[in-house]
Design a protein around this motif. Structure first.
Motif, PDB file in Angstrom:
ATOM      1  N   GLU A  28      53.657-118.866  68.096  1.00 62.43           N
ATOM      2  CA  GLU A  28      53.735-117.912  66.991  1.00 62.43           C
ATOM      3  C   GLU A  28      55.102-117.944  66.320  1.00 62.43           C
ATOM      4  OE1 GLU A  28      51.148-115.283  65.966  1.00 62.43           O
ATOM      5  OE2 GLU A  28      50.324-117.212  66.579  1.00 62.43           O
ATOM      6  N   GLN A  29      56.133-118.014  67.136  1.00 58.54           N
ATOM      7  CA  GLN A  29      57.488-118.055  66.590  1.00 58.54           C
ATOM      8  C   GLN A  29      57.759-119.388  65.905  1.00 58.54           C
ATOM      9  OE1 GLN A  29      59.147-117.074  70.452  1.00 58.54           O
ATOM     10  NE2 GLN A  29      60.084-115.239  69.616  1.00 58.54           N
ATOM     11  N   LEU A  30      57.270-120.453  66.503  1.00 59.27           N
ATOM     12  CA  LEU A  30      57.484-121.784  65.941  1.00 59.27           C
ATOM     13  C   LEU A  30      56.872-121.899  64.550  1.00 59.27           C
ATOM     14  CD1 LEU A  30      58.706-124.570  66.750  1.00 59.27           C
ATOM     15  CD2 LEU A  30      56.427-125.217  67.499  1.00 59.27           C
ATOM     16  N   HIS A  31      55.734-121.250  64.352  1.00 56.85           N
ATOM     17  CA  HIS A  31      55.043-121.343  63.076  1.00 56.85           C
ATOM     18  C   HIS A  31      55.435-120.238  62.097  1.00 56.85           C
ATOM     19  CE1 HIS A  31      52.484-123.955  65.581  1.00 56.85           C
ATOM     20  NE2 HIS A  31      52.229-124.569  64.457  1.00 56.85           N
ATOM     21  N   GLY A  32      56.478-119.492  62.434  1.00 58.71           N
ATOM     22  CA  GLY A  32      56.987-118.494  61.502  1.00 58.71           C
ATOM     23  C   GLY A  32      56.095-117.277  61.366  1.00 58.71           C
ATOM     24  N   ARG A  33      55.299-116.983  62.404  1.00 57.82           N
ATOM     25  CA  ARG A  33      54.422-115.810  62.353  1.00 57.82           C
ATOM     26  C   ARG A  33      54.960-114.650  63.183  1.00 57.82           C
ATOM     27  NH1 ARG A  33      50.185-119.919  62.558  1.00 57.82           N
ATOM     28  NH2 ARG A  33      50.061-119.681  64.802  1.00 57.82           N
ATOM     29  N   ALA A  34      56.048-114.881  63.900  1.00 57.17           N
ATOM     30  CA  ALA A  34      56.652-113.821  64.709  1.00 57.17           C
ATOM     31  C   ALA A  34      58.167-113.973  64.676  1.00 57.17           C
ATOM     32  CB  ALA A  34      56.144-113.894  66.149  1.00 57.17           C
ATOM     33  N   CYS A  35      58.842-112.833  64.859  1.00 55.05           N
ATOM     34  CA  CYS A  35      60.305-112.835  64.895  1.00 55.05           C
ATOM     35  C   CYS A  35      60.804-113.837  65.932  1.00 55.05           C
ATOM     36  CB  CYS A  35      60.798-111.430  65.211  1.00 55.05           C
ATOM     37  SG  CYS A  35      62.583-111.328  65.441  1.00 55.05           S
ATOM     38  N   ILE A  36      61.851-114.568  65.562  1.00 57.64           N
ATOM     39  CA  ILE A  36      62.392-115.593  66.447  1.00 57.64           C
ATOM     40  C   ILE A  36      62.988-114.984  67.714  1.00 57.64           C
ATOM     41  CG2 ILE A  36      64.703-115.640  65.391  1.00 57.64           C
ATOM     42  CD1 ILE A  36      62.628-118.703  66.527  1.00 57.64           C
ATOM     43  N   ALA A  37      63.282-113.693  67.672  1.00 55.41           N
ATOM     44  CA  ALA A  37      63.887-113.034  68.837  1.00 55.41           C
ATOM     45  C   ALA A  37      62.871-112.287  69.694  1.00 55.41           C
ATOM     46  CB  ALA A  37      64.983-112.081  68.383  1.00 55.41           C
ATOM     47  N   HIS A  41      58.162-107.798  67.760  1.00 54.56           N
ATOM     48  CA  HIS A  41      58.995-107.088  66.796  1.00 54.56           C
ATOM     49  C   HIS A  41      58.180-106.756  65.556  1.00 54.56           C
ATOM     50  CE1 HIS A  41      63.099-108.595  68.512  1.00 54.56           C
ATOM     51  NE2 HIS A  41      62.275-108.145  69.439  1.00 54.56           N
ATOM     52  N   PRO A  42      58.399-105.561  65.006  1.00 53.92           N
ATOM     53  CA  PRO A  42      57.649-105.154  63.821  1.00 53.92           C
ATOM     54  C   PRO A  42      58.126-105.901  62.583  1.00 53.92           C
ATOM     55  CG  PRO A  42      59.313-103.527  64.356  1.00 53.92           C
ATOM     56  CD  PRO A  42      59.346-104.538  65.461  1.00 53.92           C
ATOM     57  N   LYS A  43      57.243-106.013  61.627  1.00 56.59           N
ATOM     58  CA  LYS A  43      57.622-106.597  60.351  1.00 56.59           C
ATOM     59  C   LYS A  43      58.440-105.588  59.574  1.00 56.59           C
ATOM     60  CE  LYS A  43      53.721-109.668  60.404  1.00 56.59           C
ATOM     61  NZ  LYS A  43      52.519-110.194  59.758  1.00 56.59           N
ATOM     62  N   PRO A  44      59.150-105.877  58.504  1.00 57.07           N
ATOM     63  CA  PRO A  44      59.085-107.135  57.776  1.00 57.07           C
ATOM     64  C   PRO A  44      59.926-108.246  58.410  1.00 57.07           C
ATOM     65  CG  PRO A  44      60.631-105.661  56.726  1.00 57.07           C
ATOM     66  CD  PRO A  44      59.991-104.888  57.865  1.00 57.07           C
ATOM     67  N   LEU A  45      59.492-109.458  58.180  1.00 57.54           N
ATOM     68  CA  LEU A  45      60.207-110.619  58.669  1.00 57.54           C
ATOM     69  C   LEU A  45      60.735-111.423  57.484  1.00 57.54           C
ATOM     70  CD1 LEU A  45      57.581-111.628  61.350  1.00 57.54           C
ATOM     71  CD2 LEU A  45      59.746-110.483  61.759  1.00 57.54           C
ATOM     72  N   VAL A  46      61.921-111.967  57.669  1.00 56.28           N
ATOM     73  CA  VAL A  46      62.557-112.739  56.597  1.00 56.28           C
ATOM     74  C   VAL A  46      62.953-114.109  57.132  1.00 56.28           C
ATOM     75  CG1 VAL A  46      63.408-110.665  55.428  1.00 56.28           C
ATOM     76  CG2 VAL A  46      64.842-111.800  57.149  1.00 56.28           C
ATOM     77  N   PRO A  47      63.134-115.091  56.252  1.00 58.57           N
ATOM     78  CA  PRO A  47      63.536-116.431  56.696  1.00 58.57           C
ATOM     79  C   PRO A  47      64.834-116.388  57.498  1.00 58.57           C
ATOM     80  CG  PRO A  47      62.859-116.492  54.415  1.00 58.57           C
ATOM     81  CD  PRO A  47      62.896-115.042  54.810  1.00 58.57           C
ATOM     82  N   ALA A  48      64.882-117.132  58.581  1.00 59.39           N
ATOM     83  CA  ALA A  48      66.039-117.066  59.490  1.00 59.39           C
ATOM     84  C   ALA A  48      66.429-118.455  59.984  1.00 59.39           C
ATOM     85  CB  ALA A  48      65.730-116.152  60.663  1.00 59.39           C
ATOM     86  N   GLY A  49      66.452-119.406  59.077  1.00 60.10           N
ATOM     87  CA  GLY A  49      66.866-120.742  59.476  1.00 60.10           C
ATOM     88  C   GLY A  49      65.708-121.564  60.010  1.00 60.10           C
ATOM     89  N   HIS A  50      66.052-122.545  60.817  1.00 59.09           N
ATOM     90  CA  HIS A  50      65.059-123.479  61.318  1.00 59.09           C
ATOM     91  C   HIS A  50      65.250-123.730  62.804  1.00 59.09           C
ATOM     92  CE1 HIS A  50      65.102-124.308  57.011  1.00 59.09           C
ATOM     93  NE2 HIS A  50      63.905-124.849  57.145  1.00 59.09           N
ATOM     94  N   VAL A  51      64.165-124.138  63.466  1.00 58.61           N
ATOM     95  CA  VAL A  51      64.289-124.697  64.801  1.00 58.61           C
ATOM     96  C   VAL A  51      63.837-126.153  64.742  1.00 58.61           C
ATOM     97  CG1 VAL A  51      63.891-122.476  65.947  1.00 58.61           C
ATOM     98  CG2 VAL A  51      61.964-124.022  65.548  1.00 58.61           C
ATOM     99  N   TYR A  52      64.338-126.923  65.689  1.00 56.71           N
ATOM    100  CA  TYR A  52      64.016-128.344  65.734  1.00 56.71           C
ATOM    101  C   TYR A  52      63.456-128.692  67.095  1.00 56.71           C
ATOM    102  CZ  TYR A  52      66.405-128.677  61.331  1.00 56.71           C
ATOM    103  OH  TYR A  52      66.753-128.503  60.024  1.00 56.71           O
TER     104      TYR A  52
END
Ligand code: ZN
Length: 82
Positions: A28-37, A41-52
Motif C-alpha cells: 500500500e505504501q509502495l503504491h502511494g495509497r498509504a502514508c509512508i510512515a 494514518h488518516p488522510k489527507p496525503l501529499v507527495p513525499a518523495g520516492h522510494v527505490y
C-alpha cells in the motif's frame, strides 16, 4: 499473535529533503495509497518523495505519499554512530 502481518519490502527512501534512508514499506505504501510512515494514518496525503526498490543494477522508483503535516518513516535498523 493476532496482528495481521503485511508483507514488507526494504527500500531506499529518498525524501523531498534530507538524505536517503533504508525503510520497510508495505505494498500500500509502495503504491502511494498509504502514508509512508504508517498505513493507519488518516488522510489527507501529499507527495513525499520516492522510494527505490533494489533490483540488481536497475533501481525502480516509486512515488510515495505522507500525511500533510509531514510524517517521516522510521529508519530501518538503528544507526547510533555519529
Ligand atoms: Zn503519516
Amino acid at each position: 499473535m493476532t496482528t495481521s502481518v503485511q508483507a514488507t519490502t526494504t527500500v531506499e527512501y529518498r525524501p523531498v529533503q534530507g538524505p536517503p534512508v533504508k525503510i520497510e514499506v508495505t505494498s500500500e505504501q509502495l503504491h502511494g495509497r498509504a502514508c509512508i510512515a504508517g498505513t493507519d494514518h488518516p488522510k489527507p496525503l501529499v507527495p513525499a518523495g520516492h522510494v527505490y526498490t533494489g533490483t540488481a543494477g536497475a533501481p525502480l522508483g516509486w512515488a510515495v505519499v505522507a500525511c500533510a503535516d509531514g510524517c517521516t518513516p522510521p529508519e530501518e535498523g538503528t544507526d547510533s554512530e555519529h
